[in-house]
Design an enzyme around this catalytic site. Structure first.
Site, PDB file in Angstrom:
ATOM      1  N   HIS A 132      36.501  27.591  42.877  1.00  0.00           N
ATOM      2  CA  HIS A 132      37.780  28.280  42.651  1.00  0.00           C
ATOM      3  C   HIS A 132      38.311  27.900  41.269  1.00  0.00           C
ATOM      4  CE1 HIS A 132      41.475  30.326  43.583  1.00  0.00           C
ATOM      5  NE2 HIS A 132      42.121  29.293  43.074  1.00  0.00           N
TER       6      HIS A 132
ATOM      7  N   ASP B 175      40.826  28.550  38.481  1.00  0.00           N
ATOM      8  CA  ASP B 175      42.086  29.165  38.047  1.00  0.00           C
ATOM      9  C   ASP B 175      42.056  29.507  36.560  1.00  0.00           C
ATOM     10  OD1 ASP B 175      43.624  29.134  40.474  1.00  0.00           O
ATOM     11  OD2 ASP B 175      43.625  26.948  40.308  1.00  0.00           O
TER      12      ASP B 175
ATOM     13  N   ASP C   1      43.391  32.354  47.298  1.00  0.00           N
ATOM     14  CA  ASP C   1      44.428  31.375  46.933  1.00  0.00           C
ATOM     15  C   ASP C   1      45.810  31.995  46.740  1.00  0.00           C
ATOM     16  OD1 ASP C   1      45.330  28.804  46.451  1.00  0.00           O
ATOM     17  OD2 ASP C   1      44.955  28.904  44.297  1.00  0.00           O
TER      18      ASP C   1
ATOM     19  N   HIS D  43      47.043  34.253  39.714  1.00  0.00           N
ATOM     20  CA  HIS D  43      47.998  33.783  40.727  1.00  0.00           C
ATOM     21  C   HIS D  43      48.659  32.444  40.396  1.00  0.00           C
ATOM     22  CE1 HIS D  43      44.015  32.261  42.018  1.00  0.00           C
ATOM     23  NE2 HIS D  43      44.695  31.184  42.322  1.00  0.00           N
TER      24      HIS D  43
HETATM   25 ZN   LIG Z   1      44.099  29.217  42.489  1.00  0.00          ZN
END
Ligand SMILES: [Zn+2]
Length: 1032
Positions: free
Chosen positions: A76, A78, A207, A444
């Site tokens: 994951h 970001d 997420d 996000h």
């Molecule tokens: Zn995230």
């Protein structure tokens, strides 16, 4: 003589023949080869579709009589959060103010470098990658050998893209236009380098802090088969586990697009992390091998528990975490062992079969199981975890960044349009930087305001660099369209909202040019900071435009970001702009008093004071200075309304404090300032203003413009004081009316469809409510309203950026404007939400609400039209004028429109853009129907648009319809069909239904309510221009 006549005849015949030949050539050129689009859409598709996600045989095999456990290796990553995008990608410390940096801990380039050889080492292994913002950079920096390996892994379906957008966009605070664009950007990259069998068919939304219906509708329209969710409310998830309802069909547009927007939805058993004790990074390569029995037992226990939540004999277990797989060998070697040792037990009766898989392979097998699924029509907001912990603060957090995204987004749309009209494919792509910047900001942890402040600064920089580049596109476009390539460069004013704009301040005579990116004419009020008190404004036809100079509100002078030399007045005038076009107005300071009007300070002479235009009357209470009543004169209705700023004190206890994500107020009632708001009233011919001060850190200006059907409320909040009482404060605008809305209110979903909300209620589960305020907050991306059916009145408030909003008590609407907390909410950002601003005292935010009151049936038209104008306001720019108006007007086009005719009032041109790898003969357009079914008597009906004579700079010769993401021809999308418990089967095809009437020329299209249609258009110059040029 005869000889001469013959010569003349020959010449005439020759000219005619040349004309015919030219016209023939022209006509032949008009029909583009039909293969061109296919070539663009699938550059690497050789006709062999036995690779990548086109071939399910490339999924690892499963066992029919066993529980198949699909292990999903994923990271994951970001696109900015605690560190900047650059820091996360390189793993290097590039920005000095990022204090929390730990070298090499997060490094996307390292992850990809580490994963690729591990995938090559064992053909069973699988890995998914999501964010094209990172992958595109890795690809660009890779050598030939690495690229060949990547292509091989994608073709063999060992490396799969999931979603494939530029980032994993937030679902609450984002706007549909930006969501579509950021995915299109990612899909473009995939198509260009890998072809269509590398495109994902599933959305990986693991997420996001809650999930909107509109985002999922967009995915369905893009042709996706499913969405995988990580976070839904704990109560909802627990119910779904018990009911084996973790998978269902989500009707993402039940009223409008119906089954075409349905999407198979999988809720992950628990977020997206590997099960506890199975995060394998940091383990040695033989960890499981050494303690085989213990680990296999423990993993199978987890497996058997999860299996009870799902219906089929397939379950999916996510094997990853944030920024995982930078030491991919530790993950994969241990996963190899786990799979081997667990599956060896099958010889002694185990019925569990572990395999490397991907979400799309998992989906393939679940679909093949041929079950019947329940349906869901509502959304997944708000997201609640723990005991009364609601993630509803981020709807408002870091409102300055949220507004910057809106401003940059408006410029981007104008920039794309003007680029198509004037300079596509000439020189370097100057639009790309802002496209990528805007795409990153949809992440996000970007637009949500849940990142660290250092990262906010980096995001603002990304947008600013992109804006600068797009401003040069706009400036050059005006040179071309006005007919003077030597005219001065345009100057832009990003600080107009705080009345600071160097060109309007320093030039005594200037040209203000306004480009309208909407495909219909608009009327707009313009406010420009100026230093003199009298001005003359002239429109492109030479008419003097009425104007007014108004003193600024007191609070404006206390904004530290505003240069101290900035002026004390705003010049106000009204403009009417053509669709997809501009007008240039000449503004000149003037000594003639008749040029403009001067407003007068109005005395407050009775208990109640009324300000009005010909459409609305607003009554102000003398004692308190607040609004007490609004009447719509035309519709003959009124409401009693008390409007004021209030604030919640944020919980600062260690257990559940308010923070960047969480809104957790102390108590259930917002606090009033309990003071009379000292009121200044300015009455002019064009606008009347009421200036209100609730305190020295919270103020408003109420504006009523001439002949305008809304009340504009400009709020200014900050610096929010927290030092004295050490209590965070979350400031709201309260609209308290005498309407009875019976616990119902309405909010938009990503700026598009309207969602009905009911207080203390969820449509698909029984809410155990622990936080009466926060649990009723919803994202308001553009509008919130309440209705009183008995009185047939609707009160609507439009916002200029996303804010949290609700109706906590009947008659009320509240919207959260600005927040400052004294604690972090312990969800990872590890930073108190307390933006300091330029002077370190606390950031001051300013924004606008637009208030409408009308009958219910008239209101949709008001808010639909206005929200478009708020989302895509005119782009303003300036240049000095050094000659006379007459001289300038003689040699310059002062008005221009890119449309031959305005589109129908219920249709908008959502996209006009170049096509990557295309030329100046092919462009991308999207047309959208802007109304919902049954919303407006006149406009909620199918709309017909003729494409052929749409644009003025070129004519459309041929069109090809695409999926919403512009990565497939619409006809080649075949979605999985699902049976539901209501006896429905979801459709295989996307887009318009076959019985829609289409004109026989193929150039007239029909749009149904809320439909968006996407096309490649093949264009040529209009015939008349072509022939004109030839004979000139
Ligand atoms: Zn995230």
């Amino acid at each position: 003589m005869r000889c001469h006549i013959r010569r003349v005849v020959y010449v005439v015949v020759a000219v005619v023949l040349i004309q015919l030949a030219v016209q023939l050539l022209f006509l032949m050129q008009q029909r583009r080869p039909a293969t061109l689009t296919r070539h663009l859409l699938a550059a690497h598709n050789t006709g062999d579709e036995s690779w990548g996600i086109c071939n399910n045989k490339r999924c690892n095999p499963v066992k029919a009589d066993m529980l198949n456990v699909h292990l999903i290796a994923h990271s994951h990553d970001d696109v900015g959060w605690l560190k900047t995008v650059e820091e996360y990608y390189t793993g290097r410390h590039t920005i000095p103010y990022s204090k929390s940096f730990v070298y090499g801990k997060e490094c996307i380039a390292c992850i990809l470098k580490s994963v690729i050889p591990q995938l090559l080492a064992n053909p069973e292994r699988r890995f998914i990658f999501i964010e094209m913002a990172f992958f595109s950079r890795f690809w660009n920096e890779s050598d030939t050998k690495t690229r060949a390996n990547i292509v091989k892994l994608i073709r063999e379906r060992r490396l799969e893209f999931a979603t494939g957008g530029w980032c994993m966009s937030d679902a609450a605070t984002t706007y549909y236009n930006d969501i579509i664009d950021q995915h299109t950007l990612g899909f473009n990259f995939i198509n260009t380098h890998f072809g269509k069998c590398a495109q994902s068919n599933i959305a990986w939304h693991v997420d996001q802090f809650g999930h909107s219906r509109e985002h999922s509708s967009i995915f369905a329209q893009m042709g996706f088969d499913a969405i995988f969710l990580g976070r839904i409310s704990d109560q909802d998830r627990n119910n779904r586990k018990v009911d084996q309802n973790m998978e269902h069909i989500w009707n993402a547009s039940p009223r409008n697009l119906e089954d075409r927007a349905s999407l198979f939805t999988h809720v992950n058993h628990e977020g997206y992390y590997a099960p506890k004790y199975f995060l394998m990074e940091g383990w040695n390569e033989d960890h499981i091998l050494l303690q085989k029995a213990e680990y296999v037992d423990s993993f199978l226990n987890v497996v058997n528990k999860i299996a009870t939540f799902y219906k089929t004999n397939h379950i999916q277990i996510e094997m990853g975490s944030d920024f995982a797989y930078s030491k991919a060998h530790e993950w994969f070697s241990n996963l190899d062992d786990l799979i081997q040792f667990a599956n060896e037990r099958q010889a002694t009766g185990s019925k569990v079969n572990l395999l490397y898989s991907t979400p799309s392979c998992y989906l393939h097998y679940v679909h093949a199981a041929n079950f019947t699924w329940t349906e869901k029509n509502d959304d997944y907001f708000p997201y609640g975890t723990g005991w009364g912990e609601y993630w509803t603060g981020f709807y408002t957090s870091k409102g300055g960044l949220k507004k910057h995204v809106k401003d940059a987004g408006a410029l981007l749309q104008a920039c794309k349009q003007l680029n198509v009209f004037t300079s596509p494919h000439s020189g370097p792509d100057r639009v790309q930087t802002l496209k990528e910047g805007m795409a990153v900001l949809q992440h996000h942890d970007a637009i949500t305001g849940t990142e660290k402040e250092a990262v906010v600064r980096d995001y603002n920089k990304l947008l600013s660099v992109g804006r600068h580049s797009c401003q040069s596109v706009v400036s050059d476009a005006y040179k071309t369209l006005s007919g003077d390539v030597h005219q001065p460069k345009q100057e832009f004013c990003p600080l107009l909202n705080i009345s600071s704009c160097p060109p309007t301040e320093k030039y005594s005579k200037f040209i203000a040019t306004m480009y309208n990116p909407l495909s219909r004419s608009v009327t707009s009020w313009i406010r420009l900071p100026v230093t003199k008190s009298e001005y003359r404004v002239v429109d492109p036809s030479g008419n003097v435009v009425p104007n007014e100079v108004l003193p600024l509100s007191e609070s404006t002078f206390h904004i530290p970001e505003r240069p101290t030399s900035s002026p004390k007045n705003d010049l106000i005038f009204k403009v009417q702009l053509p669709p997809l076009g501009f007008k240039s107005y000449v503004v000149e300071s003037h000594s003639d008093a008749e040029a403009g009007s001067k407003p007068q300070f109005m005395p407050i002479y009775s208990n109640k004071m009324k300000i009005s235009n010909n459409l609305l009357t607003v009554t102000i209470d003398k004692e308190w200075g607040t609004i007490t009543q609004i009447a719509n004169v035309e519709s003959g209705i009124f409401i009693n309304l008390k409007q004021e700023l209030q604030y919640y004190e944020g919980m600062s206890a260690a257990l559940k404090p308010s923070g960047a994500y969480i809104f957790n107020p102390r108590g259930v009632t917002a606090k009033s300032f309990h003071s009379s708001v000292i009121t200044t009233v300015l009455k002019g011919k064009l606008v009347t203003e009421v200036h209100q001060n609730f305190s020295d850190w919270a103020s408003q200006v109420i504006r009523l413009y001439d002949s305008t059907n809304y009340v504009e409320i400009e709020w200014t909040v900050g610096p929010i004081p927290v030092a004295e009482d050490y209590l965070g404060k979350e400031v709201i605008a309260m609209y308290k009316s005498d309407l009875n809305n019976h616990g119902k209110f309405y909010t938009d979903s990503n700026g598009r469809e309207i969602m009905e909300r009911r207080r203390n209620h969820r449509d698909t589960w029984v809410l155990e409510e622990h936080s009466p305020v926060a649990s009723n907050y919803y994202p308001v991306t553009s509008k919130i309203f309440i209705t009183d059916p008995t009185r047939n009145i609707q009160l609507t408030v439009l916002t200029d950026r996303c804010q949290g909003g609700s109706s906590i008590r009947d008659g009320e609407i509240e919207l959260m404007l600005h927040r400052r907390t004294t604690r972090d909410d312990n969800l990872g950002v590890s930073e108190v939400l307390s933006e300091k601003g330029q002077d370190g005292q606390g950031l001051i935010l300013r924004g606008k609400h637009y208030l409408f009151i009308d009958t219910i049936e008239k209101s949709a038209r008001l808010h639909r039209e206005m929200s478009q104008q708020i989302h895509l306001p005119p782009t303003l720019s300036f240049m000095p004028l050094r000659t006379s108006y007459e001289e300038w007007q003689k040699n310059h086009a002062l008005s221009w429109s890119g449309l031959q005719n305005a589109l129908p009032d219920n249709v908008q041109l959502l996209t006009l853009d170049t096509v990557p790898g295309g030329n100046s003969e092919v462009f991308l357009i999207r047309l959208e129907h802007t109304y919902e079914v049954d919303e407006d008597k006149q406009y909620s009906v199918p709309a017909e648009v003729s494409l052929q004579a749409l644009f003025s700079p070129f004519q459309i010769d041929e069109i090809e319809e695409l999926s919403l993401g512009a990565n497939f021809q619409q006809s080649e999308v075949h979605r999985l069909k699902w049976r539901t418990t209501k006896g429905k089967v979801t459709p295989e095809h996307i887009g318009h239904v076959s019985h829609d009437p289409e004109a026989s020329d193929g150039m007239t299209i029909v749009l149904r309510p809320m439909q968006i249609r996407t096309f490649h258009i093949y264009v040529s110059e209009p015939k008349k221009n072509f022939l004109f040029k030839f004979f000139k």
